[in-house]
Design a protein around this motif. Structure first.
Motif, PDB file in Angstrom:
ATOM      1  N   TYR A 312       0.289   3.364   0.291  1.00  0.00           N
ATOM      2  CA  TYR A 312      -0.323   4.310   1.223  1.00  0.00           C
ATOM      3  C   TYR A 312      -1.809   4.004   1.364  1.00  0.00           C
ATOM      4  O   TYR A 312      -2.494   3.707   0.386  1.00  0.00           O
ATOM      5  CB  TYR A 312      -0.151   5.748   0.744  1.00  0.00           C
ATOM      6  CG  TYR A 312       1.285   6.207   0.709  1.00  0.00           C
ATOM      7  CD1 TYR A 312       1.996   6.368   1.899  1.00  0.00           C
ATOM      8  CD2 TYR A 312       1.915   6.502  -0.493  1.00  0.00           C
ATOM      9  CE1 TYR A 312       3.319   6.798   1.874  1.00  0.00           C
ATOM     10  CE2 TYR A 312       3.235   6.933  -0.526  1.00  0.00           C
ATOM     11  CZ  TYR A 312       3.929   7.071   0.662  1.00  0.00           C
ATOM     12  OH  TYR A 312       5.238   7.484   0.641  1.00  0.00           O
ATOM     13  N   LYS A 313      -2.305   4.108   2.583  1.00  0.00           N
ATOM     14  CA  LYS A 313      -3.735   3.900   2.800  1.00  0.00           C
ATOM     15  C   LYS A 313      -4.557   5.012   2.149  1.00  0.00           C
ATOM     16  O   LYS A 313      -5.666   4.782   1.656  1.00  0.00           O
ATOM     17  CB  LYS A 313      -4.037   3.826   4.301  1.00  0.00           C
ATOM     18  CG  LYS A 313      -3.556   2.545   4.956  1.00  0.00           C
ATOM     19  CD  LYS A 313      -3.995   2.455   6.413  1.00  0.00           C
ATOM     20  CE  LYS A 313      -3.581   1.127   7.013  1.00  0.00           C
ATOM     21  NZ  LYS A 313      -4.023   0.971   8.423  1.00  0.00           N
ATOM     22  N   ASN A 317      -3.436  11.793   0.573  1.00  0.00           N
ATOM     23  CA  ASN A 317      -2.725  12.370   1.723  1.00  0.00           C
ATOM     24  C   ASN A 317      -1.762  11.309   2.250  1.00  0.00           C
ATOM     25  O   ASN A 317      -1.973  10.726   3.324  1.00  0.00           O
ATOM     26  CB  ASN A 317      -3.711  12.805   2.803  1.00  0.00           C
ATOM     27  CG  ASN A 317      -3.014  13.502   3.972  1.00  0.00           C
ATOM     28  OD1 ASN A 317      -1.927  14.051   3.826  1.00  0.00           O
ATOM     29  ND2 ASN A 317      -3.657  13.465   5.139  1.00  0.00           N
ATOM     30  N   PRO A 318      -0.691  11.024   1.479  1.00  0.00           N
ATOM     31  CA  PRO A 318       0.196   9.899   1.840  1.00  0.00           C
ATOM     32  C   PRO A 318       0.869  10.102   3.194  1.00  0.00           C
ATOM     33  O   PRO A 318       1.384  11.168   3.497  1.00  0.00           O
ATOM     34  CB  PRO A 318       1.219   9.896   0.703  1.00  0.00           C
ATOM     35  CG  PRO A 318       1.162  11.251   0.110  1.00  0.00           C
ATOM     36  CD  PRO A 318      -0.240  11.745   0.278  1.00  0.00           C
ATOM     37  N   ASN A 319       0.852   9.044   3.989  1.00  0.00           N
ATOM     38  CA  ASN A 319       1.472   9.054   5.310  1.00  0.00           C
ATOM     39  C   ASN A 319       2.280   7.769   5.454  1.00  0.00           C
ATOM     40  O   ASN A 319       1.718   6.674   5.426  1.00  0.00           O
ATOM     41  CB  ASN A 319       0.394   9.143   6.394  1.00  0.00           C
ATOM     42  CG  ASN A 319       0.985   9.229   7.801  1.00  0.00           C
ATOM     43  OD1 ASN A 319       2.159   8.951   8.029  1.00  0.00           O
ATOM     44  ND2 ASN A 319       0.156   9.621   8.760  1.00  0.00           N
ATOM     45  N   ALA A 320       3.593   7.906   5.606  1.00  0.00           N
ATOM     46  CA  ALA A 320       4.472   6.738   5.667  1.00  0.00           C
ATOM     47  C   ALA A 320       4.235   5.881   6.891  1.00  0.00           C
ATOM     48  O   ALA A 320       4.673   4.727   6.944  1.00  0.00           O
ATOM     49  CB  ALA A 320       5.941   7.179   5.615  1.00  0.00           C
ATOM     50  N   CYS A 321       3.533   6.416   7.889  1.00  0.00           N
ATOM     51  CA  CYS A 321       3.263   5.643   9.105  1.00  0.00           C
ATOM     52  C   CYS A 321       1.983   4.829   9.007  1.00  0.00           C
ATOM     53  O   CYS A 321       1.678   4.051   9.907  1.00  0.00           O
ATOM     54  CB  CYS A 321       3.181   6.576  10.310  1.00  0.00           C
ATOM     55  SG  CYS A 321       4.759   7.374  10.725  1.00  0.00           S
ATOM     56  N   THR A 322       1.219   5.021   7.936  1.00  0.00           N
ATOM     57  CA  THR A 322      -0.013   4.250   7.747  1.00  0.00           C
ATOM     58  C   THR A 322      -0.011   3.680   6.338  1.00  0.00           C
ATOM     59  O   THR A 322      -0.514   4.312   5.392  1.00  0.00           O
ATOM     60  CB  THR A 322      -1.260   5.130   7.973  1.00  0.00           C
ATOM     61  OG1 THR A 322      -1.206   6.267   7.102  1.00  0.00           O
ATOM     62  CG2 THR A 322      -1.331   5.591   9.415  1.00  0.00           C
ATOM     63  N   MET A 323       0.568   2.497   6.190  1.00  0.00           N
ATOM     64  CA  MET A 323       0.666   1.845   4.896  1.00  0.00           C
ATOM     65  C   MET A 323       0.178   0.403   5.006  1.00  0.00           C
ATOM     66  O   MET A 323       0.191  -0.182   6.093  1.00  0.00           O
ATOM     67  CB  MET A 323       2.106   1.888   4.373  1.00  0.00           C
ATOM     68  CG  MET A 323       2.682   3.288   4.220  1.00  0.00           C
ATOM     69  SD  MET A 323       4.392   3.313   3.611  1.00  0.00           S
ATOM     70  CE  MET A 323       4.141   2.880   1.892  1.00  0.00           C
ATOM     71  N   ASP A 324      -0.253  -0.150   3.894  1.00  0.00           N
ATOM     72  CA  ASP A 324      -0.761  -1.515   3.852  1.00  0.00           C
ATOM     73  C   ASP A 324       0.076  -2.362   2.897  1.00  0.00           C
ATOM     74  O   ASP A 324       0.548  -1.866   1.861  1.00  0.00           O
ATOM     75  CB  ASP A 324      -2.213  -1.538   3.373  1.00  0.00           C
ATOM     76  CG  ASP A 324      -3.181  -1.026   4.417  1.00  0.00           C
ATOM     77  OD1 ASP A 324      -2.899  -1.208   5.618  1.00  0.00           O
ATOM     78  OD2 ASP A 324      -4.216  -0.442   4.037  1.00  0.00           O
ATOM     79  N   PRO A 325       0.246  -3.661   3.206  1.00  0.00           N
ATOM     80  CA  PRO A 325       0.995  -4.533   2.282  1.00  0.00           C
ATOM     81  C   PRO A 325       0.194  -4.805   1.013  1.00  0.00           C
ATOM     82  O   PRO A 325      -1.027  -4.916   1.043  1.00  0.00           O
ATOM     83  CB  PRO A 325       1.183  -5.816   3.097  1.00  0.00           C
ATOM     84  CG  PRO A 325       0.037  -5.817   4.061  1.00  0.00           C
ATOM     85  CD  PRO A 325      -0.215  -4.387   4.404  1.00  0.00           C
TER      86      PRO A 325
END
Length: 510
Positions: A312-313, A317-325
């Protein structure tokens, strides 16, 4: 009172009655014999046509099918109809028309529009003088089979007809069948340059050969300034319409059910194609949405297991639509893990892997214990390890098999908190094969000029394959390449993903 008429002389009428009865029986027997022979001709033609896929060994396989797959025993003649390649027939010979045993056959490149236009089965020339013979296996789309005339012995006495008449005549049959190509629908509009072109390895042997089982493959976009070679991929235009644009291509790649169909006899290339759009279209399977791909679109759902080694970025405030490898250079690497690439790519053009990958690292980072994997063993009952890693596709399916149980591996969080449950898109797919992509296989070295735009003509596909996506397309981790495993090459020898997908279009024409 009128005088009674005399009764007809039975002794005069009886021979005629018996003769007509025997003639009726003979006609029925002759029709049944022709029906038998026609069924034999049809079966031979269909068996041969099913092998006419345009590959160099098509004639060889077609003739072996004639010799080995069909034998027709006539019930109204003393003949057993079979193909005898040792009696005038030559396997993989250079002559399109030949005799063999009780049949003659001819490989044809075309047939007349009218069924009433006869074709000579020994020469391939039709009644209008047009030579229909195929020059090579690649040109052969039809096979004409002629069953040699069988002697029919009549019961009806020939003496009724006149002196010198025979009590027998010949009955034969012919059939023409064709292979109109392998038809595939709902296929990702991609083509893959045959990774094994020039290797001497038959394409259809690959998936049943343990030397290629679980090996990764890097699919590198071809064209541009680089030459086309094994392992490159490009794009198809399934509609054949010049107006098929970049947006259409991306939509078709992303969708779970592509509406178009293609035929192996000739696929249409689509030159170019923006890599970011293709990346976005493929990555929806991993619950990653960007560009024209929207996370509320029901036509482009993610797979039922999207574990990909992303963080999570914003962890607060984890958001599954904004993640980084997460990459191996990141400090969080021990806490996140995707199905990593092979440790080496030593195959043709450096794009076929060695089948060895970090299975133990995947287990550790995702918190999978020995007990969790107790039922996941190889064919000899051995546990998997880095020295004996599983196919990533098989591991993916095993994880899915635990869904809804007390040991749900998909929902189990990694040490960093990532699960395989899609949470960006509202309605993930339930289809386990959503992580597969399909591609037509092209001999790119052979057709390099066509691929570079010299002709623009459709190019034959030598096969179709399914690939399991091991991770998202990402510049940091994959350099923009598609990393995958070969799962199946069309046929029924692989792991079942192509059964009912690629369909041979074989039919009788005459």
């Amino acid at each position: 009172m009128a005088a009674a008429r005399p009764a007809p002389d039975v002794s005069v009428m009886l021979p005629a009655i018996i003769g007509f009865a025997l003639l009726t029986i003979d006609i029925s027997r002759a029709n049944n014999l022709h029906n038998d022979l026609q069924k034999g001709a049809d079966a031979f033609a269909i068996a041969g046509a099913a092998e006419l896929d345009g590959n160099p060994d098509a004639w060889t396989r077609a003739e072996r099918a004639l010799a080995n797959l069909v034998e027709n025993d006539s019930r109204f003649s003393s003949v057993t109809v079979r193909a005898d390649l040792d009696n005038g027939g030559v396997v993989n010979g250079t002559t399109a028309c030949r005799n063999g045993g009780d049949i003659a056959w001819c490989f044809l490149a075309s047939i007349p529009l009218s069924d009433s236009t006869a074709i000579n089965p020994l020469t391939g020339v039709d009644a209008n003088g047009v030579d229909r013979k195929a020059a090579t296996s690649a040109d052969a789309e039809f096979i004409m089979v002629s069953v040699q005339a069988s002697r029919f012995d009549a019961i009806f006495p020939a003496s009724f007809v006149g002196a010198g008449a025979n009590n027998f005549f010949d009955v034969g049959a012919t059939a023409v069948a064709g292979f109109a190509g392998v038809v595939v629908c709902d296929m990702t509009p991609l083509f893959i340059c045959n990774p094994f072109e020039g290797s001497g390895i038959p394409l259809h042997q690959v998936i049943s050969d343990q030397n290629f089982y679980r090996k990764g493959i890097k699919l590198v976009q071809g064209g541009g300034t680089g030459a086309w070679g094994p392992g490159n991929f490009g794009f198809l235009n399934p509609t054949g319409n010049p107006g098929y644009g970049a947006g259409d291509l991306a939509d078709d790649i992303a969708q779970a059910n592509t509406p178009e169909c293609i035929n192996s006899r000739g696929v249409n290339m689509r030159t170019g194609g923006p890599q970011p759009a293709v990346r976005d279209a493929i990555n929806v399977r991993f619950d990653i949405y960007g560009g024209q791909m929207k996370d509320n679109d029901p036509l482009i759902p993610p797979a039922p297991n999207v574990r990909k080694g992303f963080k999570y970025k914003n962890t607060s405030n984890p958001n599954a639509c904004t993640m980084d490898p997460v990459t191996s250079s990141d400090t969080e690497w021990p806490q996140y893990r995707h199905m990593t690439q092979d440790t080496a790519y030593d195959g043709t053009y450096g794009r076929i892997g060695n089948g060895m990958w970090d299975y133990e690292g995947y287990m550790a980072a995702n918190g999978f214990t020995t007990a969790d994997m107790a039922d996941f063993v190889d064919s000899e009952g051995n546990s998997y390890s880095n020295a004996n890693p599983p196919s990533r596709y098989d591991l993916y399916k095993y994880e899915l098999s635990t869904r809804g149980t007390g040991n749900d591996l998909v929902a189990s969080p990694s040490l960093g908190g990532e699960t395989g449950v899609a949470a960006c898109h509202a309605s993930p797919s339930t289809d386990p094969d959503r992580r597969l992509i399909y591609g037509a296989i092209i001999n790119c070295i052979e057709h390099e000029e066509d691929l570079n735009g010299a002709s623009g003509d459709p190019i034959p596909a030598v096969g179709f394959a399914s690939f399991f996506l091991t991770e998202p397309v990402d510049q940091a981790r994959t350099n923009g390449d598609i990393t995958a495993e070969i799962v199946d090459i069309d046929g029924e020898q692989g792991r079942g993903t192509m059964v009912g997908f690629a369909k041979d279009n074989v039919q009788l024409y005459r």
